[in-house]
Design an enzyme around this catalytic site. Structure first.
Site, short mmCIF file in Angstrom:
data_model
loop_
_atom_site.label_atom_id
_atom_site.label_comp_id
_atom_site.label_asym_id
_atom_site.label_seq_id
_atom_site.Cartn_x
_atom_site.Cartn_y
_atom_site.Cartn_z
N GLY A 62 0.83 -1.19 0.00
CA GLY A 62 0.00 0.00 0.00
C GLY A 62 0.87 1.25 0.00
N GLN A 67 3.31 9.85 0.79
CA GLN A 67 4.57 9.12 0.97
C GLN A 67 5.56 9.36 -0.17
OE1 GLN A 67 2.44 5.26 2.05
NE2 GLN A 67 4.34 5.09 3.20
N CYS A 113 5.68 -0.01 7.45
CA CYS A 113 5.37 1.15 6.61
C CYS A 113 6.59 1.47 5.77
CB CYS A 113 5.01 2.34 7.51
SG CYS A 113 4.61 3.83 6.59
N LEU A 114 6.37 1.74 4.47
CA LEU A 114 7.49 2.04 3.59
C LEU A 114 8.21 3.32 4.03
CD1 LEU A 114 5.93 1.18 0.12
CD2 LEU A 114 7.53 -0.18 1.48
N HIS A 155 -4.63 1.79 7.35
CA HIS A 155 -3.26 2.31 7.44
C HIS A 155 -3.04 3.44 6.42
CE1 HIS A 155 1.27 1.51 7.83
NE2 HIS A 155 1.18 2.34 6.81
N GLU A 156 -3.49 3.21 5.18
CA GLU A 156 -3.25 4.21 4.12
C GLU A 156 -4.14 5.45 4.32
OE1 GLU A 156 -0.67 3.74 2.55
OE2 GLU A 156 -0.47 1.61 2.97
N HIS A 159 -2.66 7.80 6.65
CA HIS A 159 -1.60 8.63 6.05
C HIS A 159 -2.18 9.94 5.51
CE1 HIS A 159 2.21 6.54 6.11
NE2 HIS A 159 1.71 5.41 5.63
ZN LIG Z 1 2.53 3.53 5.73
#
Ligand SMILES: [Zn+2]
Length: 194
Positions: A62, A67, A113-114, A155-156, A159
């Protein structure tokens, strides 16, 4: 690849500059609230394709536009291979996603998380959610999800409101992670000339 010459010309140059880079903690942009998308057009679709590419490259399941430094309410998700490695890619593009409903029961899942590489922790969230969004063509859609997809959606969407999964942990754990990444970033930012 030589840096000074570009034998393939302008097109490959464009390709190279449009490659999106994922920002990491403690980048303050991660705390921004993203704005809604007003028009779904080819430029937006191109951008979402680049997001998807960056997500697959990472690799991740995701990615939110913030991000890659773009404060717009756009999310790409593909959990197909998380559940079955042999599965074909099945990307989801969500524009202006909104959680309409959350289940009363909760589930605990390990998250990463990236933007917070190599850190994983268990997070408790509603087990199922229903989300409204605009798809790639700007058409209104609804999706109901549980399992990995429910975790990923929540989660997304977090963000987009400047929220990170570490915000769901204890303050002690969160502060430890932030400190670690701030220290790392400082270490890497030393001037080369010294
Ligand atoms: Zn994340």
């Amino acid at each position: 690849m030589p840096e000074s010459v570009d034998p393939e010309g302008f097109v490959s140059y464009l390709k190279r500059v449009t490659k999106l880079e994922i920002i990491k903690l403690p980048d303050r942009k991660l705390r921004l609230t993203s704005d809604s998308v007003e028009r779904v057009d080819d430029d937006l679709r191109k951008f979402m394709d680049s997001m998807l590419e960056a997500m697959y490259d990472a690799p991740g399941i995701g990615l939110a536009a913030i991000q890659v430094g773009v404060p717009r309410r756009i999310v790409t998700i593909d959990v197909a291979q998380r559940e079955d490695e042999e599965a074909k890619p099945n990307p989801l593009f969500l524009i202006n996603p909104q959680i309409l409903w959350r289940s009363d029961d909760f589930a605990i899942a390990e998250e990463g998380c990236l933007s917070i590489p190599e850190y994983f922790a268990e997070v408790e969230r509603p087990a199922s959610v229903r989300v409204a969004y605009l798809d790639r063509d700007g058409k209104p859609q609804e999706i109901e999800a549980d399992g990995v997809l429910a975790v990923c959606l929540q989660h997304e969407i977090d963000h987009l409101d400047g929220k990170l999964f570490i915000d769901h942990l204890s303050k002690l754990k969160r502060d430890m992670v932030i400190k670690k990444f701030t220290k790392q970033a400082r270490g890497g930012a030393k001037p080369a000339a010294l």
